[in-house]
Design an enzyme around this catalytic site. Structure first.
Site, mmCIF file in Angstrom:
data_model
loop_
_atom_site.group_PDB
_atom_site.id
_atom_site.type_symbol
_atom_site.label_atom_id
_atom_site.label_comp_id
_atom_site.label_asym_id
_atom_site.label_seq_id
_atom_site.Cartn_x
_atom_site.Cartn_y
_atom_site.Cartn_z
ATOM 1 C CG ASP A 1 -12.997 -6.557 13.528
ATOM 2 O OD1 ASP A 1 -13.068 -6.300 14.711
ATOM 3 O OD2 ASP A 1 -11.959 -6.317 12.721
ATOM 4 C CB ILE B 1 -1.042 0.065 1.320
ATOM 5 C CG1 ILE B 1 -1.879 -1.076 1.238
ATOM 6 C CG2 ILE B 1 -1.851 1.189 1.269
ATOM 7 C CD1 ILE B 1 -2.655 -1.345 2.366
#
Length: 426
Positions: free
Chosen positions: A255, A132
């Site tokens: 989550d 990334i």
């Protein structure tokens, strides 16, 4: 009478010390019944041993056992691929080249010319799909150039990895834009390497931001900055807005935690980590290999019952605790593997010293054992709005201790590597 005479004859033919006569008389009671009892016991013992061995094998195959749990293969309210069907590129394609050609046409409106991307790449971290990066995207007008994040698919990538990467791009195309979700600004899929072009949220994840707030002086863009109770409600309302957006599309997050929220300098919150929502939408189920830290899960999730939006509401209560304690791990005195037994005894976290009674009441309403007794997202948002009107916006939340990531990870039941990521859209 005939049987009695036969038995009397047998006894007359035996001496008093001959035990075989007694055995012959009571052979059913003495031999057959004990044999049946012993056989039944051995069968039960065999089943118990088999269940024990199977349980051990399951534990060995489940990663992150000390602090995370496998997610059951269930979808929201039993809906499979709700509204939108499969987001994966059609399976009729048999090569990566043909797959990219088909997908590039389907994603035409999202394509970003590669020449607009700067060659100077700053690597942020390594994600599950690949590296990334943070870089600059040029549009021809220097005034309109902007910093963006590139999520790259590792090379070489297998056919199914390419298909999954493209499916995630299509999923975000299906979701559309929301101010409290990380935005997909485009993609590069006409050839490898494949990129997702994402908006940059430079401040990073909320958990790291909260830890920084523990310092005596915090600066953002050169300005001193602290966080108050009113600002906790401000961030919380934005997270609820994102969850309502997902619920309207028959999805849930799965989550909700400070580590899965990105924060901008103006305290705009961006919910990220939508991998569970993607799996439910595309496959109708959550991968059995995916694990979630135990201390954020609702009781029904710990018991491996179907996941849903009510589980997100439980986790939202944990998020409020994280924010008001400036990033403390939940249930600090309870080992992660003992959290279910702790909750089954009816125990919840105590009110932190920095937490008002109003906020603590909101937390406890999220932590009701039965899903139906927890507030809905709309009700919770209304209560947060009411609480925010009278919340303190002057007193700064303070926690004197600085965080040791390794110690936090051990108490929270999370690997240190999962704490270091600063960007995760899916």
């Amino acid at each position: 009478m005939g049987d009695q005479k036969h038995m009397a004859r047998m006894l007359l033919e035996c001496s008093l010390s001959d035990k075989l006569c007694i055995v012959s008389q009571h052979q059913y009671e003495i031999i057959i019944i004990p044999a049946l009892l012993v056989g039944t016991f051995l069968i039960i013992l065999g089943v118990i041993v088999w269940l024990f061995i199977r349980g051990k094998r399951t534990q060995q195959q489940s990663p992150g056992l000390q602090g995370s749990a496998p997610v059951p293969s269930t979808s929201l309210n039993g809906q499979v691929g709700a509204q939108g069907g499969s987001m994966l590129v059609p399976l009729k394609e048999t090569s990566v080249e043909s797959l990219l050609k088909t997908s590039t046409q389907a994603l035409a409106e999202l394509q970003v010319p590669r020449e607009q991307l700067s060659e100077v790449l700053e690597q942020i971290c390594n994600g599950s799909c690949g590296a990334i990066y943070r870089t600059k995207m040029h549009t021809g007008d220097p005034a309109k150039s902007k910093i963006i994040v590139l999520k790259a698919l590792k090379e070489p990538a297998a056919f199914h990895e390419v298909q999954d990467f493209l499916g995630r791009i299509q999923f975000h195309q299906y979701l559309g834009k929301h101010q409290n979700l990380v935005q997909l600004d485009g993609c590069c899929t006409e050839r490898e390497p494949l990129y997702m072009v994402l908006e940059d949220v430079a401040q990073g994840d909320l958990l790291g931001f909260l830890w920084t707030c523990r310092r005596d002086i915090m600066t953002m863009n050169g300005l001193l900055y602290d966080i108050t109770e009113k600002q906790v409600y401000h961030i919380g309302k934005q997270v609820l807005s994102a969850l309502e957006f997902l619920q309207d599309k028959h999805l849930f997050h799965g989550d909700v935690a400070a580590r899965n929220i990105l924060i901008q300098c103006d305290l705009t919150a961006k919910l990220c980590g939508l991998g569970l929502a993607y799996e439910v939408h595309t496959q109708g189920a959550i991968s059995s290999a995916r694990t979630i830290p135990l201390k954020w899960l609702a009781p029904e999730r710990l018991l491996l019952r179907p996941a849903g939006i009510q589980g997100d509401i439980w986790s939202f209560g944990i998020l409020l605790y994280e924010m008001v304690t400036l990033g403390a791990p939940p249930y600090p005195e309870v080992p992660p593997v003992s959290i279910l037994q702790h909750l089954q005894r009816g125990k919840v976290m105590k009110r932190p010293s920095s937490c008002s009674h109003t906020m603590y009441s909101l937390m406890k309403s999220c932590w009701r054992w039965k899903e139906d007794s927890r507030p809905s997202l709309k009700e919770l948002c209304s209560r947060l709005n009411t609480a925010a009107r009278t919340a303190d916006d002057e007193v700064v939340l303070q926690v004197p201790e600085l965080v040791v990531p390794e110690l936090y990870a051990n108490v929270a039941g999370i690997s240190v590597e999962n704490l270091s990521h600063s960007y995760s859209i899916l």
